[in-house]
Design a protein around this motif. Structure first.
Motif, PDB file in Angstrom:
ATOM      1  N   THR A 148       5.550  11.734  -1.712  1.00  0.00           N
ATOM      2  CA  THR A 148       4.597  10.907  -2.436  1.00  0.00           C
ATOM      3  C   THR A 148       3.487  11.737  -3.057  1.00  0.00           C
ATOM      4  O   THR A 148       3.161  11.587  -4.236  1.00  0.00           O
TER       5      THR A 148
ATOM      6  N   LEU B 234       1.005   3.978  -9.942  1.00  0.00           N
ATOM      7  CA  LEU B 234       1.408   3.323  -8.696  1.00  0.00           C
ATOM      8  C   LEU B 234       1.939   1.932  -8.995  1.00  0.00           C
ATOM      9  O   LEU B 234       2.546   1.293  -8.158  1.00  0.00           O
TER      10      LEU B 234
ATOM     11  N   PRO C 131       8.264   5.594  -2.976  1.00  0.00           N
ATOM     12  CA  PRO C 131       7.113   5.924  -2.123  1.00  0.00           C
ATOM     13  C   PRO C 131       5.779   5.538  -2.765  1.00  0.00           C
ATOM     14  O   PRO C 131       4.859   5.093  -2.069  1.00  0.00           O
TER      15      PRO C 131
ATOM     16  N   ILE D 125       5.323   1.845  -2.388  1.00  0.00           N
ATOM     17  CA  ILE D 125       4.958   1.547  -0.996  1.00  0.00           C
ATOM     18  C   ILE D 125       3.485   1.887  -0.760  1.00  0.00           C
ATOM     19  O   ILE D 125       2.745   1.127  -0.135  1.00  0.00           O
ATOM     20  N   TYR D 126       3.080   3.038  -1.296  1.00  0.00           N
ATOM     21  CA  TYR D 126       1.683   3.466  -1.141  1.00  0.00           C
ATOM     22  C   TYR D 126       0.743   2.443  -1.768  1.00  0.00           C
ATOM     23  O   TYR D 126      -0.271   2.061  -1.175  1.00  0.00           O
TER      24      TYR D 126
ATOM     25  N   THR E 107       0.643  -0.589   0.483  1.00  0.00           N
ATOM     26  CA  THR E 107      -0.046  -0.295   1.734  1.00  0.00           C
ATOM     27  C   THR E 107      -1.556  -0.292   1.536  1.00  0.00           C
ATOM     28  O   THR E 107      -2.316  -0.684   2.424  1.00  0.00           O
TER      29      THR E 107
ATOM     30  N   ALA F  41       5.289  -3.800   1.555  1.00  0.00           N
ATOM     31  CA  ALA F  41       5.415  -2.365   1.778  1.00  0.00           C
ATOM     32  C   ALA F  41       6.507  -2.096   2.803  1.00  0.00           C
ATOM     33  O   ALA F  41       7.329  -1.188   2.635  1.00  0.00           O
TER      34      ALA F  41
ATOM     35  N   PRO G 246       9.970   9.890   5.607  1.00  0.00           N
ATOM     36  CA  PRO G 246       8.932  10.228   4.623  1.00  0.00           C
ATOM     37  C   PRO G 246       7.534   9.962   5.191  1.00  0.00           C
ATOM     38  O   PRO G 246       7.336   9.023   5.972  1.00  0.00           O
ATOM     39  N   THR G 247       6.585  10.794   4.778  1.00  0.00           N
ATOM     40  CA  THR G 247       5.260  10.697   5.384  1.00  0.00           C
ATOM     41  C   THR G 247       4.549   9.398   5.031  1.00  0.00           C
ATOM     42  O   THR G 247       3.721   8.931   5.793  1.00  0.00           O
ATOM     43  N   ILE G 248       4.898   8.801   3.888  1.00  0.00           N
ATOM     44  CA  ILE G 248       4.240   7.547   3.528  1.00  0.00           C
ATOM     45  C   ILE G 248       4.579   6.470   4.567  1.00  0.00           C
ATOM     46  O   ILE G 248       3.762   5.596   4.871  1.00  0.00           O
TER      47      ILE G 248
ATOM     48  N   PHE H  29       1.911   4.244   6.655  1.00  0.00           N
ATOM     49  CA  PHE H  29       1.967   2.795   6.826  1.00  0.00           C
ATOM     50  C   PHE H  29       1.902   2.430   8.313  1.00  0.00           C
ATOM     51  O   PHE H  29       1.171   1.533   8.721  1.00  0.00           O
TER      52      PHE H  29
ATOM     53  N   LEU I 205      -1.644   2.930   9.712  1.00  0.00           N
ATOM     54  CA  LEU I 205      -2.631   1.938   9.284  1.00  0.00           C
ATOM     55  C   LEU I 205      -2.352   0.562   9.883  1.00  0.00           C
ATOM     56  O   LEU I 205      -3.263  -0.138  10.330  1.00  0.00           O
ATOM     57  N   THR I 206      -1.078   0.159   9.903  1.00  0.00           N
ATOM     58  CA  THR I 206      -0.790  -1.225  10.268  1.00  0.00           C
ATOM     59  C   THR I 206      -0.394  -1.398  11.733  1.00  0.00           C
ATOM     60  O   THR I 206      -0.314  -2.519  12.212  1.00  0.00           O
TER      61      THR I 206
ATOM     62  N   MET J 234      -0.242  12.064   2.905  1.00  0.00           N
ATOM     63  CA  MET J 234      -0.205  10.614   2.760  1.00  0.00           C
ATOM     64  C   MET J 234      -0.751   9.890   3.988  1.00  0.00           C
ATOM     65  O   MET J 234      -1.399   8.849   3.869  1.00  0.00           O
TER      66      MET J 234
ATOM     67  N   VAL K 215      -3.804   7.315   3.593  1.00  0.00           N
ATOM     68  CA  VAL K 215      -3.666   5.885   3.864  1.00  0.00           C
ATOM     69  C   VAL K 215      -4.594   5.446   4.998  1.00  0.00           C
ATOM     70  O   VAL K 215      -5.258   4.419   4.897  1.00  0.00           O
TER      71      VAL K 215
END
Lengths: 292, 315
Positions: free
Chosen positions: A218, A228, A245, A248-249, A252, A263, B140-142, B146, B149-150, B241, B245
């Protein structure tokens, strides 16, 4: 005469043995803890996102209303990105590997290239984004296009492909090359007709793994300034794209819970893509790997 | 006899014909090494490109901001028209906090997994567990962002009510989880390569398995283990990421782990997403920050290579 005091040995063994068994369980528990986290992560994402995951989600463009939003643009964008990354990174990576394994002499330049590749693998992906922003987006004026994103990603995954291809080429036994030379083939003929076909499973496996890294990244794309949120599809390699990604970012980053569910649904799509690619890699490795 | 003669004659002719054809192929033969060398040069050019890009744009940044301010000012507050302040320390502090938390999480768990896999686990369970660890490393780091955060942040807020939504703790822990498989896998490789004779020797002298692992295998594999930890930390420093985030966007110099922070990587993301115009000081500042980040990770990577080379025990 009793040389060993049996009682004292038993007394001393006891704490050591209990320490042994306790530590074994601790090590085991910590290992399981890692696996447990993977389970929790997957469970969380699937339970949150499955509700939004349907055909409509796959076929819709992003929208400000969560119930209408989908990943279609991001999916198509990801495929466009792969269309640039796959040929560029494979050509450069396999070329480099052939050079290093078959042609390069043991000298300072070769050594420098090797050290450089291993260091390049450790550079944070966001720094590649800065490189891409300066060179591809600004200097070469590709703008925030598929091309700029794809080239940046190609450079990012290059070390992965090079190392995998090197290993695959190195694993081809020398007898094959010698037999080919013995039959009068030239070096290039030997490489193209003998070495590469034998090394192709390893190269493809590495290539797919590199590609799956590229579609999950990302940070570099954010730095390049890729959008985005994009509600149209690319038509040429100079058009903007958004990829999974990034989508999704974007979701999020919004405060509403509906977008978080979106997401999660996007993450499921991304993970399924990665699982498919990795299974293909494993299949290729198992099916075509010859043992010499 | 006669047939033999014609045979040898035809072979000679075939060779000559072949040689004639080859003159076309001969060019490929000569050119290919150079073309392949050019492809190999791309990776070197990439490194040169990265270094030059960072250096040039950083110089442009230092036209507007003094080097002294960059390294000593205690405030990072670029989004101000009148009194912007460019002190890298708060961003470094954010990165440092996250990295230390990640290391505290990842090093014990990673080492424990490595010891378990290489010393205790049966072949079968190793064959199952190792690929799962690799799956964890391939996410993946995203996705981790997520998750931080969640999921992690809300749970932590139940335990620590004063925790802000964006904080250092949650991304730190999640980055730790992210680099654990890497440390576990590399350390396990190092420990597996310790010869069995050493284990058997220690066991024959009456050691328990635990003592073998801690007093024999661990010291013998220490170069590989430390290198894996250093590489993991380098990954944590460059991770983007997750902190973008879940870490927030308020750079500060406090030691507080519960408040919002900003790391070097998260700052670059924040500026890239915003509309800082090309050529502004803010635009160039991401290169100065990127340069700092690059130097940090380069030093860590070189350190890891040095440790592997210098302290490797050959058996």
């Amino acid at each position: 005469m009793n040389l060993i005091n049996h009682e004292s040995v038993v007394k001393r063994m006891k704490p050591r043995l209990s320490k042994n068994s306790i530590s074994k369980w601790i090590f085991f528990a910590l290992t399981m803890f890692v696996l447990l986290i993977l389970g929790v992560l997957l469970y969380r994402i699937f339970s949150q996102g499955l509700g939004y995951l349907d055909l409509q989600f796959l076929q819709s463009l992003p929208s400000r209303k969560p119930e209408n939003a989908g990943v279609y643009a991001a999916l198509i964008g990801t495929i466009w990105l792969m269309a640039v990354v796959a040929p560029v990174s494979l050509l450069l990576g396999v070329g480099t590997a052939i050079y290093l394994e078959e042609y390069a002499k043991e000298n300072a330049i070769t050594n420098f290239i090797k050290v450089n590749i291993s260091n390049l693998a450790g550079v944070p992906s966001i720094v590649f984004g800065l490189l891409g922003l300066t060179v591809f987006v600004r200097a070469l004026a590709f703008g925030t296009s598929v091309l700029a994103a794809g080239l940046t990603m190609s450079l990012l995954v290059l070390p992965v492909i090079i190392v995998a291809s090197q290993e695959a080429i190195r694993a081809v036994p020398n007898q094959l090359r010698e037999a080919s030379f013995g039959l009068g083939a030239t070096k290039w003929q030997t490489i193209v007709r003998i070495v590469l076909p034998a090394a192709i499973p390893g190269i493809l496996t590495g290539g797919i793994l590199a590609l799956s890294r590229a579609i999950g990244e990302t940070a570099p794309l954010v730095v390049l300034g890729m959008p985005l949120f994009l509600a149209f599809l690319p038509k040429t390699f100079f058009d903007m794209i958004t990829v999974l990604p990034l989508q999704i970012y974007n979701w999020t980053g919004r405060p509403q819970a509906e977008f978080h569910a979106l997401a999660a649904a996007g993450i499921i799509v991304l993970l399924v893509m990665l699982i498919i690619m990795n299974s293909i890699a494993v299949l290729i490795r198992n099916k075509f790997q010859k043992r010499y | 006899m006669a047939t033999q003669n014609t045979n040898s004659f035809s072979v000679q002719k075939m060779i000559q014909e072949k040689k004639k054809k080859k003159s076309a192929g001969g060019i490929t033969e000569k050119i290919m090494p150079y073309i392949l060398f050019l492809t190999a040069a791309v990776s070197v050019l990439t490194t040169i490109g990265i270094v030059l890009t960072l250096i040039f744009e950083t110089f442009l940044f230092f036209d507007a901001v003094s080097i002294k301010e960059f390294f000593t000012a205690k405030k990072w507050y670029p989004f101000s028209d009148t009194n912007g302040s460019y002190g890298i320390l708060p961003l470094v502090m954010g990165t440092l906090k996250v990295t230390v938390i990640a290391a505290i999480v990842a090093v014990p768990i990673g080492l424990a997994s490595a010891i378990y896999l290489s010393e205790y686990a049966s072949d079968r369970s190793r064959r199952i567990i190792k690929p799962i660890l690799e799956v964890l490393a391939g996410i993946p780091t995203i996705v981790y962002g997520f998750f931080a955060l969640t999921f992690v942040t809300p749970i932590l807020r139940e335990i620590i009510p004063s925790l802000e939504i964006f904080n250092a703790l949650s991304p730190g822990i999640v980055i730790g989880i992210m680099i654990t498989p890497m440390i576990a896998s590399l350390s396990e490789d190092a420990m597996t390569s310790v010869p069995n004779a050493m284990r058997e020797g220690a066991l024959a002298l009456g050691s328990t398995k635990f003592e073998v692992a801690i007093k024999v295998v661990l010291p013998a594999a220490i170069s590989g283990i430390i290198a894996s930890i250093v590489l993991g930390i380098s990954r944590a420093i460059g991770e983007t990421m997750i902190v973008a985030v879940a870490g927030g966007s308020t750079p500060n110099l406090e030691w507080n782990l519960t408040s919002s922070i900003q790391t070097m990587t998260a700052y670059i993301v924040q500026v890239s997403q915003g509309d800082a115009g090309y050529g502004t000081t803010i635009y160039y500042s991401i290169y100065a920050v990127g340069m700092t980040l690059f130097v940090f990770t380069l030093v860590m990577n070189l350190l890891a290579q040095y440790i592997t080379r210098r302290f490797r025990e050959e058996y």
